[in-house]
Design a protein around this motif. Structure first.
Motif, PDB file in Angstrom:
ATOM      1  N   LEU A   1       0.816  -1.215   0.000  1.00  0.00           N
ATOM      2  CA  LEU A   1       0.000   0.000   0.000  1.00  0.00           C
ATOM      3  C   LEU A   1       0.849   1.265   0.000  1.00  0.00           C
ATOM      4  O   LEU A   1       0.604   2.195  -0.772  1.00  0.00           O
ATOM      5  N   PHE A   2       1.879   1.299   0.844  1.00  0.00           N
ATOM      6  CA  PHE A   2       2.685   2.512   0.973  1.00  0.00           C
ATOM      7  C   PHE A   2       3.421   2.836  -0.326  1.00  0.00           C
ATOM      8  O   PHE A   2       3.398   3.974  -0.803  1.00  0.00           O
ATOM      9  N   ARG A   3       4.052   1.819  -0.925  1.00  0.00           N
ATOM     10  CA  ARG A   3       4.812   2.058  -2.157  1.00  0.00           C
ATOM     11  C   ARG A   3       3.896   2.459  -3.306  1.00  0.00           C
ATOM     12  O   ARG A   3       4.189   3.395  -4.055  1.00  0.00           O
ATOM     13  N   ARG A   4       2.787   1.752  -3.463  1.00  0.00           N
ATOM     14  CA  ARG A   4       1.878   2.083  -4.564  1.00  0.00           C
ATOM     15  C   ARG A   4       1.255   3.464  -4.365  1.00  0.00           C
ATOM     16  O   ARG A   4       1.057   4.199  -5.330  1.00  0.00           O
ATOM     17  N   SER A   5       0.975   3.811  -3.130  1.00  0.00           N
ATOM     18  CA  SER A   5       0.426   5.142  -2.854  1.00  0.00           C
ATOM     19  C   SER A   5       1.422   6.224  -3.247  1.00  0.00           C
ATOM     20  O   SER A   5       1.059   7.229  -3.871  1.00  0.00           O
ATOM     21  N   LEU A   6       2.689   6.007  -2.887  1.00  0.00           N
ATOM     22  CA  LEU A   6       3.722   6.980  -3.266  1.00  0.00           C
ATOM     23  C   LEU A   6       3.897   7.043  -4.775  1.00  0.00           C
ATOM     24  O   LEU A   6       4.144   8.115  -5.340  1.00  0.00           O
ATOM     25  N   GLY A   7       3.760   5.893  -5.449  1.00  0.00           N
ATOM     26  CA  GLY A   7       3.849   5.878  -6.910  1.00  0.00           C
ATOM     27  C   GLY A   7       2.728   6.690  -7.547  1.00  0.00           C
ATOM     28  O   GLY A   7       2.946   7.447  -8.503  1.00  0.00           O
ATOM     29  N   ILE A   8       1.525   6.543  -7.018  1.00  0.00           N
ATOM     30  CA  ILE A   8       0.387   7.307  -7.536  1.00  0.00           C
ATOM     31  C   ILE A   8       0.564   8.797  -7.268  1.00  0.00           C
ATOM     32  O   ILE A   8       0.281   9.641  -8.138  1.00  0.00           O
ATOM     33  N   ILE A   9       1.053   9.133  -6.067  1.00  0.00           N
ATOM     34  CA  ILE A   9       1.294  10.546  -5.744  1.00  0.00           C
ATOM     35  C   ILE A   9       2.336  11.148  -6.681  1.00  0.00           C
ATOM     36  O   ILE A   9       2.145  12.254  -7.217  1.00  0.00           O
ATOM     37  N   SER A  10       3.419  10.432  -6.911  1.00  0.00           N
ATOM     38  CA  SER A  10       4.479  10.926  -7.811  1.00  0.00           C
ATOM     39  C   SER A  10       3.942  11.101  -9.228  1.00  0.00           C
ATOM     40  O   SER A  10       4.206  12.115  -9.892  1.00  0.00           O
ATOM     41  N   ALA A  11       3.167  10.118  -9.696  1.00  0.00           N
ATOM     42  CA  ALA A  11       2.594  10.200 -11.043  1.00  0.00           C
ATOM     43  C   ALA A  11       1.630  11.377 -11.146  1.00  0.00           C
ATOM     44  O   ALA A  11       1.593  12.079 -12.171  1.00  0.00           O
ATOM     45  N   ALA A  12       0.856  11.619 -10.090  1.00  0.00           N
ATOM     46  CA  ALA A  12      -0.105  12.724 -10.104  1.00  0.00           C
ATOM     47  C   ALA A  12       0.610  14.074 -10.188  1.00  0.00           C
ATOM     48  O   ALA A  12       0.238  14.945 -10.989  1.00  0.00           O
ATOM     49  N   VAL A  13       1.631  14.250  -9.349  1.00  0.00           N
ATOM     50  CA  VAL A  13       2.365  15.526  -9.340  1.00  0.00           C
ATOM     51  C   VAL A  13       3.069  15.755 -10.674  1.00  0.00           C
ATOM     52  O   VAL A  13       3.024  16.857 -11.240  1.00  0.00           O
ATOM     53  N   CYS A  14       3.716  14.696 -11.211  1.00  0.00           N
ATOM     54  CA  CYS A  14       4.430  14.845 -12.488  1.00  0.00           C
ATOM     55  C   CYS A  14       3.460  15.073 -13.647  1.00  0.00           C
ATOM     56  O   CYS A  14       3.746  15.856 -14.561  1.00  0.00           O
ATOM     57  N   SER A  15       2.304  14.397 -13.618  1.00  0.00           N
ATOM     58  CA  SER A  15       1.297  14.597 -14.667  1.00  0.00           C
ATOM     59  C   SER A  15       0.775  16.024 -14.638  1.00  0.00           C
ATOM     60  O   SER A  15       0.637  16.667 -15.690  1.00  0.00           O
TER      61      SER A  15
END
Length: 346
Positions: A199-213
């Protein structure tokens, strides 16, 4: 949605707001730099017709310290823009010789002067305490040496007013785009983060993708909007510059000089715009009506400068996101390994 998902969603929202703020500051600074250069170049070129009148007199024996008709010249320079609230003639030793100003508070106490040996047509000094810019143009005397300066007090609104609409539109765009990306990220957070051990890693991945997008989309839209705005600003400034050159010709014509007999007329016309980066070429018709060709290279360079600042910010966000994601993955892997080892030992 579990507590950790909720916390990670709130973190995503906070980071999107932080990214939007950083993008806004970078965009406003870069656009202000680009626009200020265009505005002051245009004002300087328009004012050259008046510095040339002074130069013509000085080179023909007039003294700058006792120049007949100087007030009409200064009044003409002030009319170049409604944002000019004061015009001055300053000697080579920085003594104010003549002035025309709206109010005593627009008087000058300091100016910025460059050596002007590199072909610069103006120097500008930002005076935030008086909410204005001090624009300085050299006056060349005999032997093409600087014998004085024309100084213009320019209200900050000359830059701020024309950019305020862009800033407001930018805030609306960032708010709408940020909200859309946040909602999309929240949906992904709900449906893609179901395994508790990841959960923690995937959440951070989604957050990073959201900010970069968000950053990438905002960069593309902002660069396109800047292209449209820059073309409009440059077109308006070039039109004013051409009008100023046309006024120069009309002034010479009123003096009884036949334009067809002007020595090296093409050279004069070329020299008048060769230091203006956004005008590629000028030409005239048989009636001596002047027109200009706008440089596409200048616009492309300014857009790239603007986009480059935003791309650097995007790369920074992407690098930080990648490092955090990999670090979180390594931590989760180690935790799972220890948990698995403890289960075996038990």
């Amino acid at each position: 949605m579990g507590k950790l998902k909720l916390l990670m969603t709130l973190l995503m929202g906070a980071l999107l707001i932080l990214a939007a703020q950083n993008m806004y500051f970078v965009k406003t600074y870069a656009l202000s730099e680009i626009y200020s250069d265009i505005v002051f170049t245009g004002l300087a070129v328009e004012s050259l017709q008046y510095t040339r009148q002074i130069e013509y007199g000085v080179k023909n024996g007039k003294s700058l310290e006792n120049f007949y008709g100087i007030q009409s010249v200064l009044n003409g320079a002030r009319r170049c823009s409604s944002y000019i609230n004061g015009a001055f003639i300053v000697s080579a030793d920085y003594t104010v010789l003549y002035s025309v100003l709206d109010d005593d508070r627009y008087g000058i106490t300091r100016i910025r002067t460059d050596n002007f040996e590199g072909g610069e047509i103006y120097a500008v000094y930002d005076e935030p305490s008086n909410e204005r810019f001090i624009l300085t143009l050299p006056i060349y005397g005999r032997d093409e040496t600087v014998c004085g300066y024309m100084v213009l007090s320019v209200d900050r609104d000359a830059v701020d007013n024309r950019l305020s609409d862009f800033y407001s539109e930018g805030l609306i765009l960032d708010s709408a785009l940020g909200s859309l990306v946040f909602l999309t990220g929240t949906i992904f957070m709900i449906h893609c983060c179901r395994l508790s051990e990841r959960l923690f890693r995937r959440s951070l991945g989604i957050i990073s993708a959201a900010v970069c997008s968000f950053t990438a989309i905002d960069t593309a839209i902002s660069a396109y909007k800047l292209r449209v705005i820059t073309d409009s600003i440059i077109g308006h400034s070039a039109a004013e510059i051409i009008l100023s050159l046309q006024n120069d010709l009309d002034y010479v014509r009123k003096k009884g000089v036949a334009l067809g007999k002007i020595y090296d007329f093409n050279g004069w016309l070329s020299n008048s715009v060769d230091r203006i980066p956004y005008i590629k070429n000028v030409f005239y018709d048989k009636n001596y009506r002047i027109a200009a060709v706008i440089s596409d290279d200048y616009t492309a360079t300014q857009i790239w400068y603007y986009a480059n600042e935003l791309i650097r910010l995007l790369l920074l966000f992407a690098a930080v996101g990648l490092v955090v994601y990999l670090t979180a993955g390594a931590i989760e892997k180690r935790v799972r390994g220890r948990k698995h080892k403890n289960e075996k030992e038990a």
